[in-house]
Scaffold this motif. Sequence first.
Motif, short mmCIF file in Angstrom:
data_model
loop_
_atom_site.label_atom_id
_atom_site.label_comp_id
_atom_site.label_asym_id
_atom_site.label_seq_id
_atom_site.Cartn_x
_atom_site.Cartn_y
_atom_site.Cartn_z
N THR A 239 0.82 -1.21 0.00
CA THR A 239 0.00 0.00 0.00
C THR A 239 0.86 1.27 0.00
OG1 THR A 239 -1.71 -1.18 1.24
CG2 THR A 239 -1.85 1.21 1.19
N GLY A 240 1.82 1.32 0.92
CA GLY A 240 2.65 2.51 1.03
C GLY A 240 3.50 2.77 -0.20
N ALA B 195 0.39 4.46 5.97
CA ALA B 195 0.26 3.06 5.59
C ALA B 195 1.46 2.25 6.04
CB ALA B 195 0.07 2.95 4.08
N LEU B 196 2.67 2.74 5.75
CA LEU B 196 3.88 1.99 6.12
C LEU B 196 4.11 2.00 7.63
CD1 LEU B 196 6.24 3.22 3.26
CD2 LEU B 196 5.28 0.92 3.51
N SER C 268 -7.01 -0.85 12.87
CA SER C 268 -5.88 -0.37 12.06
C SER C 268 -5.63 -1.29 10.88
CB SER C 268 -4.62 -0.26 12.93
OG SER C 268 -4.18 -1.53 13.36
N SER C 269 -5.74 -2.59 11.10
CA SER C 269 -5.53 -3.55 10.00
C SER C 269 -6.63 -3.42 8.96
CB SER C 269 -5.48 -4.98 10.54
OG SER C 269 -4.41 -5.14 11.45
N PHE C 270 -7.85 -3.14 9.41
CA PHE C 270 -8.96 -2.96 8.48
C PHE C 270 -8.71 -1.75 7.57
CE2 PHE C 270 -13.03 -0.96 7.40
CZ PHE C 270 -13.69 -2.03 6.78
N GLY D 154 -8.15 -1.96 3.64
CA GLY D 154 -9.02 -1.18 2.77
C GLY D 154 -8.23 -0.30 1.83
N ALA D 155 -7.18 0.33 2.35
CA ALA D 155 -6.32 1.16 1.50
C ALA D 155 -5.63 0.30 0.45
CB ALA D 155 -5.29 1.88 2.36
#
Length: 367
Positions: free
Chosen positions: A26-27, A52-53, A219-221, A225-226
């Motif tokens: 993601t990041g 994200a990271l 946070s994981s969700f 999602g991202a």
Amino acid sequence: MDFLDFGHNQWLVAISFVVALVAGATGLSLTRDLSEKSLSQRRLAVALGAIALGGGIWSMHFVAMLGLKLPILFYYDAAITLASALIAILMVALALVLLHFTERSREIIIAAGAIVGSGILAMHYVGMAGMQLCKPVYTLPGVLGSSVLAIVLCILAIGIAYNERSNRTIVIGTVCFGVAVFSVHFLAMAGTNFVALDNIREFGPVISNEVMAVGVILSSFVIFGAFLWVGTTYLVPANVPTTEAEGSENAAVPEQPAATLRIPCERDGGKVFVAAPDVVFVRADGHYTQVYTLTEKYFCVWPITEAVKRLEPTGFLRVHRSYIVNPRRVVGFERTKDKGQCTFGEADLPPVPVSRSNLKAALTAFG
């Protein structure tokens, strides 16, 4: 000192690795192709990439900690736990700012990787300091081994992902990042022992494993999602035709014949397109460029390499590693030994240097 026996839930160990991989993907995806974006878009992308990271580093750590099996109950200090998340995000943000807002050299890539690795370490040990009714006791080999591994793997991940910004290198960089976060945590844990404490060393509110689980799930969700949101962008064909009339800052510059090429620029916060024939010269400015006409100077999101690729077919000439000139606008050329410079008549513009390696081409073009 009596050390406690401990183990891990293997399912949560596996999930923690998946979280690290998803965060990395993601990041690194959020920050791709930023040279084609406006300044505000780059800032937003870097901020989201850092969340994200950095958030992925924190989430991976605490998913793994939820799987930690100790023979006693233990809790977490909420303030220290929150501080560990902020440390990870801020350290990653610093690395991304170096990568996207300075001239990206080998030294910058190494520094950024070292910063991310240091962020993983800082997050891990600050997060561990938040444990209550249980105290971690570290060994020198565990601390040194995890430190070296974190920095080396993160330099490798950043080096691969940023050496050439392609989908393939992003995937490889993602794997390196995920392995770095995962292996650093468990190598550090392998060199850690635990002792029971009678009292809570309260710094902030105390939270249980159940409350921590809710925070980690949330946070994981968000990270997953991202990841799905970013992942859909890979389904869009690379060469989708767009037009300036769309009026979007995200719109790519349309492919145009060389004679009608217009350069995407910014001035006073607005986006403008400058016709190539009106350009006098282009100067490198870090990862971006400055475009000069007879009367104006504009900021351009193209790096100098992209400007060369786009403008050379229209007749522009590269006279220096940092400069491209429009030969039609050059009024004078002066040679000084093995170098030279171009001038532009009465226009209030500085002369452009001609380097030794480009002198022959300049002599041919300007006589």
